[in-house]
Design a protein around this motif. Structure first.
Motif: not given
Length: 168
Positions: A70-78, A148-154, A116-119
């Motif tokens: 349901a969400q992608f998070a891309i982290t990068y260094p300082d 990533v964050l999954s729908p309905g997940d913690v 994304p609008e839909e997972p």
């Protein structure tokens, strides 16, 4: 000891004989600290040159997509001083564009959040395309991490892997 020195000499000869862009494009990484199963494939369309505009195609293999996303998070260094154009970020599944509800770039937190609008379904090969990226003025090796964050997940982000990007 002689065998170790011989192996290092042969390795350095092989690596110096390859063009720098080949190494950057292939994602060849020696001694990165990231386990090989956690290294994600990528491509830089315009060679990863310092102080230039580029397109990053960050891939997530289907085997890494064990749950819907349901969400992608891309982290990068300082120490990465490049900039991103949030209006030119796409997610592709099977080569087709996924409609996005929102893209947020938290400059202080050094994270790009893509909603994304839909997972995105599990078991699919995903490409996150960052277009119109301004590469940093100084080169280096930069670890971009995919969470990533999954729908309905913690509501905790789950680490999928890292793209080890070289800017030269």
């Amino acid at each position: 000891m002689k065998r170790l020195l011989a192996a290092l000499a042969v390795t350095s000869c092989v690596l110096t004989s390859l063009p720098a862009t080949t190494l950057a494009q292939s994602g060849l990484t020696l001694f990165s600290g990231v386990k090989s199963e956690n290294q994600l494939p990528f491509r830089l369309d315009f060679g990863g040159q310092t102080n230039s505009t580029d397109r990053y195609i960050l891939r997530v293999p289907a085997k890494k997509m064990k749950l819907a996303v349901a969400q992608f998070a891309i982290t990068y260094p300082d120490y990465y001083n490049g900039t991103f154009d949030t209006k030119n970020i796409e997610v592709l599944v099977k080569g087709k564009k996924v409609p996005l509800s929102e893209v947020k770039w938290d400059k202080e937190g050094r994270v790009i959040k893509i909603f994304p609008e839909e997972p995105v379904p599990a078991g699919q090969k995903v490409e996150v395309v960052l277009s119109n990226v301004q590469n940093p003025a100084f080169g280096g090796v930069f670890y971009f991490n995919c969470q990533v964050l999954s729908p309905g997940d913690v509501p905790l982000l789950r680490y999928l892997g890292s793209w080890i990007i070289s800017i030269i």
